[in-house]
Design a protein around this motif. Structure first.
Motif, PDB file in Angstrom:
ATOM      1  N   SER A  27       0.823  -1.070   0.251  1.00 22.33           N
ATOM      2  CA  SER A  27      -0.127  -0.210  -0.142  1.00 22.33           C
ATOM      3  C   SER A  27       0.690   1.109   0.439  1.00 22.33           C
ATOM      4  O   SER A  27       0.467   2.064  -0.721  1.00 22.33           O
ATOM      5  CB  SER A  27      -1.104  -0.192   1.118  1.00 22.33           C
ATOM      6  N   GLY A  28       1.785   0.933   0.558  1.00 21.21           N
ATOM      7  CA  GLY A  28       2.579   2.525   0.928  1.00 21.21           C
ATOM      8  C   GLY A  28       3.570   2.671  -0.355  1.00 21.21           C
ATOM      9  O   GLY A  28       2.903   3.740  -1.033  1.00 21.21           O
ATOM     10  N   LEU A  29       4.214   1.506  -1.369  1.00 22.28           N
ATOM     11  CA  LEU A  29       4.532   1.369  -2.171  1.00 22.28           C
ATOM     12  C   LEU A  29       3.896   2.232  -3.863  1.00 22.28           C
ATOM     13  O   LEU A  29       4.099   3.313  -4.201  1.00 22.28           O
ATOM     14  CB  LEU A  29       5.139   0.078  -3.111  1.00 22.28           C
ATOM     15  N   VAL A  30       2.570   2.050  -3.395  1.00 19.61           N
ATOM     16  CA  VAL A  30       1.464   2.277  -4.533  1.00 19.61           C
ATOM     17  C   VAL A  30       1.460   3.605  -4.260  1.00 19.61           C
ATOM     18  O   VAL A  30       1.438   4.191  -4.998  1.00 19.61           O
ATOM     19  CB  VAL A  30       0.213   0.920  -4.563  1.00 19.61           C
ATOM     20  N   THR A  31       1.474   3.580  -2.692  1.00 18.91           N
ATOM     21  CA  THR A  31       0.882   5.226  -2.396  1.00 18.91           C
ATOM     22  C   THR A  31       2.060   6.481  -3.079  1.00 18.91           C
ATOM     23  O   THR A  31       1.894   7.235  -3.810  1.00 18.91           O
ATOM     24  CB  THR A  31       0.259   5.488  -1.245  1.00 18.91           C
ATOM     25  N   LEU A  32       3.861   5.717  -2.867  1.00 20.12           N
ATOM     26  CA  LEU A  32       4.433   6.670  -2.978  1.00 20.12           C
ATOM     27  C   LEU A  32       4.369   6.639  -4.691  1.00 20.12           C
ATOM     28  O   LEU A  32       5.070   8.291  -5.461  1.00 20.12           O
ATOM     29  CB  LEU A  32       5.684   5.872  -2.637  1.00 20.12           C
ATOM     30  N   SER A  33       3.940   5.412  -5.105  1.00 15.56           N
ATOM     31  CA  SER A  33       4.013   5.636  -7.240  1.00 15.56           C
ATOM     32  C   SER A  33       3.181   6.455  -7.273  1.00 15.56           C
ATOM     33  O   SER A  33       3.527   6.920  -8.966  1.00 15.56           O
ATOM     34  CB  SER A  33       3.861   4.220  -7.817  1.00 15.56           C
ATOM     35  N   THR A  34       2.382   7.471  -6.452  1.00 16.75           N
ATOM     36  CA  THR A  34       1.608   8.089  -7.356  1.00 16.75           C
ATOM     37  C   THR A  34       2.013   9.675  -6.958  1.00 16.75           C
ATOM     38  O   THR A  34       1.023  10.297  -7.581  1.00 16.75           O
ATOM     39  CB  THR A  34      -0.016   8.772  -7.044  1.00 16.75           C
ATOM     40  N   LEU A  35       3.355   9.801  -6.903  1.00 15.22           N
ATOM     41  CA  LEU A  35       3.790  11.490  -6.206  1.00 15.22           C
ATOM     42  C   LEU A  35       4.814  11.534  -7.040  1.00 15.22           C
ATOM     43  O   LEU A  35       4.844  10.842  -8.029  1.00 15.22           O
ATOM     44  CB  LEU A  35       4.386  11.071  -4.730  1.00 15.22           C
ATOM     45  N   PRO A  36       4.715  12.901  -6.968  1.00 12.19           N
ATOM     46  CA  PRO A  36       5.699  13.497  -8.668  1.00 12.19           C
ATOM     47  C   PRO A  36       7.105  12.453  -8.411  1.00 12.19           C
ATOM     48  O   PRO A  36       7.564  12.836  -9.277  1.00 12.19           O
ATOM     49  CB  PRO A  36       5.321  15.043  -7.943  1.00 12.19           C
ATOM     50  N   VAL A  37       7.537  12.681  -7.665  1.00 13.91           N
ATOM     51  CA  VAL A  37       8.601  11.117  -7.537  1.00 13.91           C
ATOM     52  C   VAL A  37       8.687  10.580  -8.110  1.00 13.91           C
ATOM     53  O   VAL A  37       9.961  10.175  -9.058  1.00 13.91           O
ATOM     54  CB  VAL A  37       9.513  11.519  -5.966  1.00 13.91           C
ATOM     55  N   ALA A  38       7.876  10.032  -8.743  1.00 10.03           N
ATOM     56  CA  ALA A  38       7.500   8.625  -8.889  1.00 10.03           C
ATOM     57  C   ALA A  38       7.986   8.862 -10.822  1.00 10.03           C
ATOM     58  O   ALA A  38       7.582   7.124 -11.649  1.00 10.03           O
ATOM     59  CB  ALA A  38       6.624   7.815  -8.764  1.00 10.03           C
ATOM     60  N   SER A  39       7.217   9.907 -10.723  1.00 11.60           N
ATOM     61  CA  SER A  39       7.596  10.302 -12.413  1.00 11.60           C
ATOM     62  C   SER A  39       8.768  10.209 -13.416  1.00 11.60           C
ATOM     63  O   SER A  39       8.618  10.251 -14.196  1.00 11.60           O
ATOM     64  CB  SER A  39       6.393  11.211 -12.897  1.00 11.60           C
ATOM     65  N   ILE A  40       9.738  10.812 -12.720  1.00 10.99           N
ATOM     66  CA  ILE A  40      10.741  10.385 -12.865  1.00 10.99           C
ATOM     67  C   ILE A  40      11.541   9.395 -13.755  1.00 10.99           C
ATOM     68  O   ILE A  40      11.105   9.354 -13.039  1.00 10.99           O
ATOM     69  CB  ILE A  40      11.952  10.843 -11.234  1.00 10.99           C
ATOM     70  N   VAL A  41      12.015  10.270 -14.729  1.00 17.09           N
ATOM     71  CA  VAL A  41      12.580   8.458 -15.749  1.00 17.09           C
ATOM     72  C   VAL A  41      13.645   7.622 -14.939  1.00 17.09           C
ATOM     73  O   VAL A  41      14.448   8.318 -14.593  1.00 17.09           O
ATOM     74  CB  VAL A  41      13.084   9.471 -17.247  1.00 17.09           C
ATOM     75  N   GLY A  42      12.968   6.401 -14.947  1.00 17.40           N
ATOM     76  CA  GLY A  42      13.547   5.761 -14.276  1.00 17.40           C
ATOM     77  C   GLY A  42      13.554   5.616 -13.273  1.00 17.40           C
ATOM     78  O   GLY A  42      14.254   4.719 -12.695  1.00 17.40           O
ATOM     79  N   TRP A  43      13.045   5.826 -12.738  1.00 17.99           N
ATOM     80  CA  TRP A  43      12.092   5.940 -11.120  1.00 17.99           C
ATOM     81  C   TRP A  43      12.068   4.336 -11.117  1.00 17.99           C
ATOM     82  O   TRP A  43      11.467   3.559 -11.894  1.00 17.99           O
ATOM     83  CB  TRP A  43      10.991   7.119 -10.886  1.00 17.99           C
ATOM     84  N   THR A  44      12.319   3.376 -10.178  1.00 19.03           N
ATOM     85  CA  THR A  44      12.171   2.286  -9.876  1.00 19.03           C
ATOM     86  C   THR A  44      12.209   1.731  -7.875  1.00 19.03           C
ATOM     87  O   THR A  44      12.439   2.851  -7.232  1.00 19.03           O
ATOM     88  CB  THR A  44      13.032   1.147 -10.188  1.00 19.03           C
ATOM     89  N   ILE A  45      11.371   0.888  -7.705  1.00 18.81           N
ATOM     90  CA  ILE A  45      11.521   0.756  -6.790  1.00 18.81           C
ATOM     91  C   ILE A  45      11.485  -0.838  -6.695  1.00 18.81           C
ATOM     92  O   ILE A  45      10.737  -1.846  -7.035  1.00 18.81           O
ATOM     93  CB  ILE A  45       9.878   1.844  -5.322  1.00 18.81           C
ATOM     94  N   PRO A  46      12.030  -1.007  -5.258  1.00 21.00           N
ATOM     95  CA  PRO A  46      12.213  -2.656  -5.161  1.00 21.00           C
ATOM     96  C   PRO A  46      11.411  -3.131  -4.549  1.00 21.00           C
ATOM     97  O   PRO A  46      10.519  -2.759  -3.471  1.00 21.00           O
ATOM     98  CB  PRO A  46      13.287  -2.853  -3.911  1.00 21.00           C
ATOM     99  N   PHE A  47      10.887  -4.617  -4.582  1.00 19.40           N
ATOM    100  CA  PHE A  47       9.506  -5.147  -3.964  1.00 19.40           C
ATOM    101  C   PHE A  47       9.982  -6.215  -3.876  1.00 19.40           C
ATOM    102  O   PHE A  47      10.206  -7.029  -5.228  1.00 19.40           O
ATOM    103  CB  PHE A  47       8.363  -4.948  -4.254  1.00 19.40           C
TER     104      PHE A  47
END
Length: 107
Positions: A27-47
């Motif tokens: 839930s936290g990662l999905v929420t984070l993915s909606t924030l502007p930082v996640a729109s940066i080219v190359g943004w990824t998050i480990p899961f």
């Protein structure tokens, strides 16, 4: 629900854990993915997920991939909850123990 779920968001079939802490983390990662930082080219998050051979590892997910994982998780959870409700209703309607014992979770 706690047994996990599968998703093909990474382009192949992976299994994801879905215990209480896993659900909170996702839930936290999905929420984070909606924030502007996640729109940066190359943004990824480990899961954490397991490949088809059962190898668990933290794999990087893009914004759209982690959002798809969230959709797949909720879809699986709701399907299992609805199945549970149906089976509970069948058990409650059973008039004898033989009938109640014949009701099996087959997912």
């Amino acid at each position: 629900i706690y047994s996990g779920f599968i998703s093909t968001a990474l382009g192949a079939t992976y299994t994801y854990p879905f215990g209480n802490l896993d659900q909170v983390n996702l839930s936290g990662l999905v929420t984070l993915s909606t924030l502007p930082v996640a729109s940066i080219v190359g943004w990824t998050i480990p899961f954490l997920c397991a490949d088809s051979e059962g190898n668990w590892s933290y794999r990087n997910h893009t914004q759209s991939q982690i959002q798809q994982i969230g959709i797949d998780a909720v879809t699986t959870k709701l399907t299992k909850l609805m199945k549970n409700a149906t089976l509970a209703a069948q058990i409650n309607a059973a008039t004898d123990s033989t009938t109640a014992q014949s009701i099996i979770w087959a997912y």
